[in-house]
Structures are given as C-alpha cells and as structure tokens.
Design an enzyme around this catalytic site. Structure first.
Site, PDB file in Angstrom:
ATOM      1  CE1 TYR A 119      -9.144  -3.694   0.767  1.00  0.00           C
ATOM      2  CE2 TYR A 119      -8.372  -1.607  -0.137  1.00  0.00           C
ATOM      3  CZ  TYR A 119      -8.123  -2.794   0.535  1.00  0.00           C
ATOM      4  OH  TYR A 119      -6.848  -3.087   0.987  1.00  0.00           O
ATOM      5  CE  LYS A 140      -3.811  -2.458   2.305  1.00  0.00           C
ATOM      6  NZ  LYS A 140      -4.684  -2.526   3.519  1.00  0.00           N
ATOM      7  CG  PHE A 161     -13.179   1.354   7.648  1.00  0.00           C
ATOM      8  CD1 PHE A 161     -12.676   0.726   6.516  1.00  0.00           C
ATOM      9  CD2 PHE A 161     -13.851   0.581   8.594  1.00  0.00           C
ATOM     10  CE1 PHE A 161     -12.827  -0.636   6.314  1.00  0.00           C
ATOM     11  CE2 PHE A 161     -14.009  -0.796   8.398  1.00  0.00           C
ATOM     12  CZ  PHE A 161     -13.493  -1.399   7.258  1.00  0.00           C
ATOM     13  CG  ASN A 175      -3.483  -2.589   7.069  1.00  0.00           C
ATOM     14  OD1 ASN A 175      -3.402  -2.114   5.936  1.00  0.00           O
ATOM     15  ND2 ASN A 175      -4.489  -3.365   7.450  1.00  0.00           N
ATOM     16  CD  GLU A 223      -8.274  -9.228  -3.905  1.00  0.00           C
ATOM     17  OE1 GLU A 223      -9.095  -9.039  -2.989  1.00  0.00           O
ATOM     18  OE2 GLU A 223      -7.124  -9.662  -3.691  1.00  0.00           O
ATOM     19  NE  ARG A 233      -2.070  -5.826   7.145  1.00  0.00           N
ATOM     20  CZ  ARG A 233      -3.190  -6.384   6.708  1.00  0.00           C
ATOM     21  NH1 ARG A 233      -3.803  -7.314   7.436  1.00  0.00           N
ATOM     22  NH2 ARG A 233      -3.709  -6.022   5.546  1.00  0.00           N
ATOM     23  CG  HIS A 280      -4.755  -6.454  -0.497  1.00  0.00           C
ATOM     24  ND1 HIS A 280      -5.962  -6.685   0.113  1.00  0.00           N
ATOM     25  CD2 HIS A 280      -4.738  -7.240  -1.598  1.00  0.00           C
ATOM     26  CE1 HIS A 280      -6.651  -7.562  -0.606  1.00  0.00           C
ATOM     27  NE2 HIS A 280      -5.934  -7.907  -1.654  1.00  0.00           N
TER      28      HIS A 280
HETATM   29  P1  GTP Z   1      -6.587  -6.294   3.129  1.00  0.00           P
HETATM   30  O1  GTP Z   1      -5.512  -7.330   2.933  1.00  0.00           O
HETATM   31  O2  GTP Z   1      -6.133  -4.888   2.822  1.00  0.00           O
HETATM   32  O3  GTP Z   1      -7.869  -6.667   2.407  1.00  0.00           O
HETATM   33  O4  GTP Z   1      -6.866  -6.298   4.705  1.00  0.00           O
HETATM   34  P2  GTP Z   1      -7.636  -7.399   5.552  1.00  0.00           P
HETATM   35  O5  GTP Z   1      -8.140  -8.493   4.666  1.00  0.00           O
HETATM   36  O6  GTP Z   1      -6.748  -7.776   6.692  1.00  0.00           O
HETATM   37  O7  GTP Z   1      -8.857  -6.566   6.136  1.00  0.00           O
HETATM   38  P3  GTP Z   1     -10.268  -6.209   5.418  1.00  0.00           P
HETATM   39  O8  GTP Z   1     -10.319  -6.799   4.051  1.00  0.00           O
HETATM   40  O9  GTP Z   1     -11.340  -6.511   6.398  1.00  0.00           O
HETATM   41  O10 GTP Z   1     -10.153  -4.627   5.312  1.00  0.00           O
HETATM   42  C1  GTP Z   1      -9.481  -4.028   4.218  1.00  0.00           C
HETATM   43  C2  GTP Z   1      -8.660  -2.867   4.711  1.00  0.00           C
HETATM   44  O11 GTP Z   1      -9.549  -1.880   5.232  1.00  0.00           O
HETATM   45  C3  GTP Z   1      -7.732  -3.167   5.892  1.00  0.00           C
HETATM   46  O12 GTP Z   1      -6.494  -3.705   5.502  1.00  0.00           O
HETATM   47  C4  GTP Z   1      -7.547  -1.801   6.490  1.00  0.00           C
HETATM   48  O13 GTP Z   1      -6.595  -1.024   5.763  1.00  0.00           O
HETATM   49  C5  GTP Z   1      -8.920  -1.202   6.296  1.00  0.00           C
HETATM   50  N1  GTP Z   1      -9.707  -1.417   7.506  1.00  0.00           N
HETATM   51  C6  GTP Z   1     -10.338  -2.550   7.911  1.00  0.00           C
HETATM   52  N2  GTP Z   1     -10.950  -2.369   9.081  1.00  0.00           N
HETATM   53  C7  GTP Z   1     -10.701  -1.085   9.436  1.00  0.00           C
HETATM   54  C8  GTP Z   1     -11.072  -0.279  10.539  1.00  0.00           C
HETATM   55  O14 GTP Z   1     -11.761  -0.720  11.463  1.00  0.00           O
HETATM   56  N3  GTP Z   1     -10.613   1.011  10.547  1.00  0.00           N
HETATM   57  C9  GTP Z   1      -9.854   1.518   9.528  1.00  0.00           C
HETATM   58  N4  GTP Z   1      -9.457   2.801   9.590  1.00  0.00           N
HETATM   59  N5  GTP Z   1      -9.492   0.791   8.474  1.00  0.00           N
HETATM   60  C10 GTP Z   1      -9.908  -0.482   8.432  1.00  0.00           C
HETATM   61 MG    MG Z   2      -9.252  -8.091   2.917  1.00  0.00          MG
END
Ligand code: GTP
Ligand code: MG
Length: 150
Positions: A49, A9, A57, A112, A126, A102, A115
């Site tokens: 997303y 990212k 968020f 973070n 994707e 992370r 992805h």
């Molecule tokens: P990705 O690998 O990026 O898809 O992350 P993930 O699979 O661990 O998490 P998810 O797909 O649920 O969420 C996608 C992204 O949204 C996360 O990596 C974060 O950057 C963001 N995100 C998820 N939950 C939160 C939250 O509670 N607050 C904020 N600010 N960002 C969030």
């Molecule tokens: Mg995810």
C-alpha cells in the site's frame, strides 16, 4: 493473458468468507493460478500500500492487513483486473452494489474484506510482491474452451 492479485483480508478470513469469495471468481470463469494462506509481515503490508503512505488512515490500514492471516490469490483471464474490481465493489462498502463482495459482506472501508489490483501493471507488481517463483502453477482449466471462445 491478464492477471490480477486478489487478497482476502484478515476480516474475510476471520468471518469465514473464504469459500464464498473464491467461488465467485471460479463461477465467473477466471483461472486460479496461485493460492496461499499467509501471515503478512509489516514491511510487505507497507510496500503493498506504498501509494497510500501519506494518507491519514495508512497506519490503521497496515495494522488491519497484518492483524491476522490473509488469503493470497492470482486469477487470470481476459479483462480480469477490471472485472474483479466489479465483482469486489466500491472501496466504501456502503457505496458497493448488492451482489458485489463488499456490497454483500461489509459496511466500512477499514474492514472491506477483499483487495483487487487496480491496473494490470499493478497486478504484476503485486503478484511479484506476494508470490515467489514456484508458488504459481502453470496450468489451464480443461473447461477453458467452454468459458472463452478459443
Ligand atoms: P484495495 O483493493 O484494498 O486496494 O482497495 P481499493 O482499491 O478499493 O481502495 P484503495 O486502494 O484506494 O485503498 C486501499 C484500502 O485502504 C481500502 O480497501 C481500504 O481498506 C483502505 N481505505 C481506503 N480509503 C479509506 C478511508 O477513507 N478510510 C479507511 N479507514 N480506510 C480506507
Ligand atoms: Mg487499491
């Protein structure tokens, strides 16, 4: 063979973590099939997303992803989707184990660093979203028999 879409990212690129992150996947033994530095358009970030579009968020997430260049990658190997998510660590970096990307490099979910696809089907979805035909390279590392029991 299974593939995952892995993306460094904008914070990971800005902070100079690209080499370290790529090294972790290389050292594990997965095969790199696609790689590019890319400025993400708004509509692609929203589509990537789209499952999260009702979350509070979501606008901040899309703004984050388009805020600077990302590094787009395709990694291949047995179990790569689940294994990559272990290498990456928990979504909230404060819950991510030391030794994960992370866990080592991030503090908050909204920055973070990386992805990883959450299922093989989403991985293929994707990859199709982020890469064009011809951007992926059809090759096998010559060390593959030293990594896999072929
Ligand atoms: P990705 O690998 O990026 O898809 O992350 P993930 O699979 O661990 O998490 P998810 O797909 O649920 O969420 C996608 C992204 O949204 C996360 O990596 C974060 O950057 C963001 N995100 C998820 N939950 C939160 C939250 O509670 N607050 C904020 N600010 N960002 C969030
Ligand atoms: Mg995810």
């Amino acid at each position: 063979s299974e593939r995952s879409y892995i993306m460094i990212k904008p914070d990971g690129v800005q902070r100079g973590l690209v080499g370290d992150i790529i090294s972790r996947f290389e050292r594990k033994g997965f095969a790199l099939k696609g790689l590019k530095l890319f400025q993400t358009p708004q509509d692609l970030a929203e589509e990537h997303y789209s499952e999260l579009k009702e979350r509070p968020f979501f606008p901040a997430l899309v703004k984050y992803i388009v805020s600077g260049p990302v590094v787009c990658m395709v990694w291949e190997g047995p179990g790569v989707v689940a294994s990559a998510r272990k290498l990456i660590g928990a979504t909230n970096p404060l819950n991510a184990e030391p030794g994960t990307i992370r866990g080592d490099f991030a503090i908050v979910s909204g920055r973070n660093v990386v992805h990883g696809s959450d299922s093989p089907a989403n991985g293929e979805r994707e990859i199709a979203l982020w890469f064009k035909e011809g951007e992926l390279v059809d090759w096998e590392p010559t060390v593959l028999p030293w990594v896999l029991e072929l």
